[in-house]
Motif scaffolding. Structure first.
Motif, PDB file in Angstrom:
ATOM      1  N   VAL A  84       0.812  -1.406   0.098  1.00 30.70           N
ATOM      2  CA  VAL A  84      -0.079   0.102  -0.081  1.00 30.70           C
ATOM      3  C   VAL A  84       1.047   1.110   0.019  1.00 30.70           C
ATOM      4  O   VAL A  84       0.713   2.276  -0.728  1.00 30.70           O
ATOM      5  N   ARG A  85       1.949   1.218   0.693  1.00 33.07           N
ATOM      6  CA  ARG A  85       2.710   2.459   0.698  1.00 33.07           C
ATOM      7  C   ARG A  85       3.658   2.617  -0.639  1.00 33.07           C
ATOM      8  O   ARG A  85       3.691   3.695  -0.905  1.00 33.07           O
ATOM      9  N   ARG A  86       4.063   1.540  -1.075  1.00 38.14           N
ATOM     10  CA  ARG A  86       4.318   1.716  -2.502  1.00 38.14           C
ATOM     11  C   ARG A  86       3.513   2.210  -3.317  1.00 38.14           C
ATOM     12  O   ARG A  86       3.779   3.110  -4.335  1.00 38.14           O
ATOM     13  N   LEU A  87       2.219   1.833  -3.384  1.00 39.97           N
ATOM     14  CA  LEU A  87       1.081   2.123  -4.326  1.00 39.97           C
ATOM     15  C   LEU A  87       0.916   3.708  -4.189  1.00 39.97           C
ATOM     16  O   LEU A  87       0.941   4.435  -4.951  1.00 39.97           O
ATOM     17  N   LEU A  88       0.976   4.055  -2.661  1.00 40.82           N
ATOM     18  CA  LEU A  88       0.768   5.629  -2.470  1.00 40.82           C
ATOM     19  C   LEU A  88       2.022   6.231  -2.963  1.00 40.82           C
ATOM     20  O   LEU A  88       1.954   7.565  -3.687  1.00 40.82           O
ATOM     21  N   SER A  89       3.401   5.696  -2.863  1.00 38.87           N
ATOM     22  CA  SER A  89       4.435   6.542  -3.520  1.00 38.87           C
ATOM     23  C   SER A  89       4.309   6.627  -5.011  1.00 38.87           C
ATOM     24  O   SER A  89       4.671   7.737  -5.500  1.00 38.87           O
ATOM     25  N   ASP A  90       3.891   5.715  -5.562  1.00 40.16           N
ATOM     26  CA  ASP A  90       3.866   5.514  -7.157  1.00 40.16           C
ATOM     27  C   ASP A  90       2.904   6.595  -7.715  1.00 40.16           C
ATOM     28  O   ASP A  90       2.682   6.745  -8.875  1.00 40.16           O
ATOM     29  N   ALA A  91       1.772   6.808  -6.741  1.00 37.86           N
ATOM     30  CA  ALA A  91       0.380   7.762  -7.297  1.00 37.86           C
ATOM     31  C   ALA A  91       0.825   8.761  -7.960  1.00 37.86           C
ATOM     32  O   ALA A  91       0.552   9.241  -9.103  1.00 37.86           O
ATOM     33  N   PRO A  92       1.717   9.798  -7.420  1.00 34.96           N
ATOM     34  CA  PRO A  92       2.342   9.932  -5.816  1.00 34.96           C
ATOM     35  C   PRO A  92       1.101  10.541  -4.893  1.00 34.96           C
ATOM     36  O   PRO A  92       0.151  11.401  -5.315  1.00 34.96           O
ATOM     37  N   ALA A  93       1.029  10.032  -3.640  1.00 36.41           N
ATOM     38  CA  ALA A  93      -0.033  10.522  -2.780  1.00 36.41           C
ATOM     39  C   ALA A  93       0.616  10.317  -1.337  1.00 36.41           C
ATOM     40  O   ALA A  93       1.351   9.463  -1.318  1.00 36.41           O
ATOM     41  N   VAL A  94      -0.030  10.991  -0.487  1.00 37.89           N
ATOM     42  CA  VAL A  94       0.190  10.726   0.940  1.00 37.89           C
ATOM     43  C   VAL A  94      -0.749  10.102   1.760  1.00 37.89           C
ATOM     44  O   VAL A  94      -1.938  10.039   1.242  1.00 37.89           O
ATOM     45  N   GLU A  95      -0.584   9.323   2.797  1.00 34.68           N
ATOM     46  CA  GLU A  95      -1.276   8.698   3.738  1.00 34.68           C
ATOM     47  C   GLU A  95      -2.491   9.689   4.055  1.00 34.68           C
ATOM     48  O   GLU A  95      -4.010   9.293   4.188  1.00 34.68           O
ATOM     49  N   ASP A  96      -2.204  11.010   4.275  1.00 34.68           N
ATOM     50  CA  ASP A  96      -3.220  11.785   4.772  1.00 34.68           C
ATOM     51  C   ASP A  96      -4.202  11.937   3.943  1.00 34.68           C
ATOM     52  O   ASP A  96      -5.392  12.721   3.934  1.00 34.68           O
ATOM     53  N   GLU A  97      -4.325  11.866   2.416  1.00 39.56           N
ATOM     54  CA  GLU A  97      -4.916  11.898   1.545  1.00 39.56           C
ATOM     55  C   GLU A  97      -6.291  10.684   1.450  1.00 39.56           C
ATOM     56  O   GLU A  97      -7.150  10.713   0.570  1.00 39.56           O
ATOM     57  N   LEU A  98      -5.768   9.608   2.222  1.00 35.83           N
ATOM     58  CA  LEU A  98      -6.844   8.429   1.958  1.00 35.83           C
ATOM     59  C   LEU A  98      -8.139   8.863   2.733  1.00 35.83           C
ATOM     60  O   LEU A  98      -8.002   9.325   3.770  1.00 35.83           O
ATOM     61  N   GLU A  99      -9.241   8.599   2.227  1.00 39.02           N
ATOM     62  CA  GLU A  99     -10.618   8.768   2.738  1.00 39.02           C
ATOM     63  C   GLU A  99     -11.279   7.487   3.176  1.00 39.02           C
ATOM     64  O   GLU A  99     -12.543   7.384   2.753  1.00 39.02           O
ATOM     65  N   CYS A 100     -10.543   6.751   3.955  1.00 40.21           N
ATOM     66  CA  CYS A 100     -11.092   5.305   4.090  1.00 40.21           C
ATOM     67  C   CYS A 100     -11.334   5.435   5.784  1.00 40.21           C
ATOM     68  O   CYS A 100     -11.472   4.101   6.296  1.00 40.21           O
ATOM     69  N   GLY A 101     -11.155   6.414   6.293  1.00 41.66           N
ATOM     70  CA  GLY A 101     -11.197   6.376   7.902  1.00 41.66           C
ATOM     71  C   GLY A 101     -10.061   5.946   8.237  1.00 41.66           C
ATOM     72  O   GLY A 101      -9.033   5.343   7.842  1.00 41.66           O
ATOM     73  N   GLY A 102      -9.855   5.506   9.779  1.00 42.62           N
ATOM     74  CA  GLY A 102      -8.686   5.175  10.436  1.00 42.62           C
ATOM     75  C   GLY A 102      -9.119   3.985  11.302  1.00 42.62           C
ATOM     76  O   GLY A 102     -10.244   3.556  11.723  1.00 42.62           O
ATOM     77  N   ALA A 103      -8.129   2.873  11.084  1.00 39.63           N
ATOM     78  CA  ALA A 103      -8.515   1.489  11.707  1.00 39.63           C
ATOM     79  C   ALA A 103      -7.058   0.856  12.186  1.00 39.63           C
ATOM     80  O   ALA A 103      -6.909  -0.109  11.658  1.00 39.63           O
ATOM     81  N   PRO A 104      -6.201   1.454  13.234  1.00 32.45           N
ATOM     82  CA  PRO A 104      -6.541   2.735  13.871  1.00 32.45           C
ATOM     83  C   PRO A 104      -6.029   3.895  12.877  1.00 32.45           C
ATOM     84  O   PRO A 104      -6.280   5.089  13.467  1.00 32.45           O
ATOM     85  N   THR A 105      -5.186   3.661  11.966  1.00 34.45           N
ATOM     86  CA  THR A 105      -4.751   4.724  10.951  1.00 34.45           C
ATOM     87  C   THR A 105      -5.353   4.522   9.622  1.00 34.45           C
ATOM     88  O   THR A 105      -5.569   3.211   9.172  1.00 34.45           O
ATOM     89  N   PRO A 106      -5.524   5.423   8.835  1.00 37.24           N
ATOM     90  CA  PRO A 106      -6.082   5.128   7.421  1.00 37.24           C
ATOM     91  C   PRO A 106      -5.396   3.913   6.716  1.00 37.24           C
ATOM     92  O   PRO A 106      -6.012   3.246   5.931  1.00 37.24           O
ATOM     93  N   ILE A 107      -4.188   4.065   6.707  1.00 37.58           N
ATOM     94  CA  ILE A 107      -3.330   3.077   5.861  1.00 37.58           C
ATOM     95  C   ILE A 107      -3.689   1.623   6.491  1.00 37.58           C
ATOM     96  O   ILE A 107      -3.507   0.718   5.648  1.00 37.58           O
ATOM     97  N   GLU A 108      -3.988   1.305   7.838  1.00 36.84           N
ATOM     98  CA  GLU A 108      -4.410  -0.020   8.168  1.00 36.84           C
ATOM     99  C   GLU A 108      -5.541  -0.241   8.158  1.00 36.84           C
ATOM    100  O   GLU A 108      -5.940  -1.463   8.297  1.00 36.84           O
ATOM    101  N   HIS A 109      -6.659   0.614   7.480  1.00 38.18           N
ATOM    102  CA  HIS A 109      -7.934   0.202   6.952  1.00 38.18           C
ATOM    103  C   HIS A 109      -7.739  -0.649   6.187  1.00 38.18           C
ATOM    104  O   HIS A 109      -7.035  -0.986   5.221  1.00 38.18           O
ATOM    105  N   ASN A 110      -8.852  -1.763   6.061  1.00 36.29           N
ATOM    106  CA  ASN A 110      -8.610  -2.981   5.032  1.00 36.29           C
ATOM    107  C   ASN A 110      -8.787  -2.536   3.911  1.00 36.29           C
ATOM    108  O   ASN A 110      -8.701  -3.256   2.723  1.00 36.29           O
ATOM    109  N   CYS A 111      -9.511  -1.295   3.527  1.00 35.77           N
ATOM    110  CA  CYS A 111      -9.792  -0.974   2.075  1.00 35.77           C
ATOM    111  C   CYS A 111      -8.838   0.016   1.494  1.00 35.77           C
ATOM    112  O   CYS A 111      -8.832   0.671   0.531  1.00 35.77           O
ATOM    113  N   SER A 112      -7.579   0.306   2.277  1.00 36.43           N
ATOM    114  CA  SER A 112      -6.771   1.412   1.878  1.00 36.43           C
ATOM    115  C   SER A 112      -5.984   1.131   0.640  1.00 36.43           C
ATOM    116  O   SER A 112      -5.839   2.157  -0.027  1.00 36.43           O
ATOM    117  N   GLY A 113      -5.935  -0.199   0.239  1.00 38.31           N
ATOM    118  CA  GLY A 113      -5.360  -0.359  -1.134  1.00 38.31           C
ATOM    119  C   GLY A 113      -6.063   0.227  -1.980  1.00 38.31           C
ATOM    120  O   GLY A 113      -5.789   0.575  -3.090  1.00 38.31           O
TER     121      GLY A 113
END
Length: 258
Positions: A84-113
């Motif tokens: 997921v982090r590699r996909l964000l980097s290749d976008a390019p984007a950062v974790e703060d742009e994820l709009e999937c909520g936090g579980a406990p952080t957005p990147i850990e949410h099961n839909c972050s990919g």
């Protein structure tokens, strides 16, 4: 057929029953149905391989692991989060742009990919990213849609990625991963509230819905549908119930009347 009924036993006692509606479709025609083939329900995360199509069309540079994670409902395992982090980097984007909520952080949410894939799509199309998750909504016929997956533009890449990395979709013992490994050419994706979709390489699409949302009923119901269709379900046919010590104390089994 009547709806599939999956019983959960412990010893000689039936502790629970789950009612499952299912349908098999080829070339837009129903080949087999159990219960209501037209039942209206949400695709939930089973829609992710379809939602990944515009991503791979816009970003043919993404590798198979990134595409698989865009289709995933991951468990936040280290190897999954690394992709997921590699996909964000290749976008390019950062974790703060994820709009999937936090579980406990957005990147850990099961839909972050999936969401990271959407951000990559937005960057490729020069679309604004705030509110990206609300740009468009669709309704699709689940089994028919999955049956056509490989034939759609970008579909071959999605199927290849899912088959190459089935454990990334959820985990190694998830029903979709088990099916992909057991049945040559098949892809599958589960969703919340007991929804499951799958497709064979020759264009047979399956959709199953557990009415009470209990996903544990999917595997025995799926094995039953495959068997009726003349397809050997292999290891999918075994659905033991185990206690906390790993001892088998019962099973999930199919019966034929409600």
């Amino acid at each position: 057929m009547e709806p599939i009924v999956v019983e959960v036993t412990r010893g000689e006692v039936v502790e629970a029953r789950h009612v499952v509606h299912a349908v098999a479709v080829r070339d837009g025609r129903v080949e087999l149905s159990a219960g209501d083939a037209t039942l209206v329900t949400y695709l939930r995360s089973s829609a992710k391989p379809i939602q990944a199509l515009p991503v791979v069309r816009a970003r043919p540079d993404l590798d198979d692991e990134e595409i698989a994670l865009a289709c995933a409902s991951h468990l936040a395992a280290p190897e999954q989060l690394a992709v997921v982090r590699r996909l964000l980097s290749d976008a390019p984007a950062v974790e703060d742009e994820l709009e999937c909520g936090g579980a406990p952080t957005p990147i850990e949410h099961n839909c972050s990919g999936k969401h990271a894939g959407f951000l990559a799509l937005c960057r490729a199309r020069d679309w604004p990213t705030p509110g990206y998750r609300m740009l468009e909504r669709q309704r699709e016929r689940a089994a028919h849609c999955f049956a056509r997956l490989a034939s759609l533009e970008g579909g071959e890449s999605v199927v290849r990625a899912m088959r190459a990395h089935p454990d990334l979709l959820r985990g190694p013992v998830a029903t979709d991963a088990l099916m992909i490994r057991a049945l040559d050419g098949w892809v599958a994706k589960g969703g919340a509230e007991g929804l499951y979709c799958a497709a064979s390489a020759d264009g047979l699409g399956l959709a199953l819905k557990v009415l009470d949302g209990a996903f544990r009923a999917i595997q025995p119901a799926l094995a039953h549908m495959l068997a009726v269709l003349g397809i050997d379900p292999g290891p999918l046919g075994a659905s033991p119930v185990s206690n906390s010590l790993g001892e088998q104390v019962g099973e999930l089994r199919v019966r034929f009347e409600v």
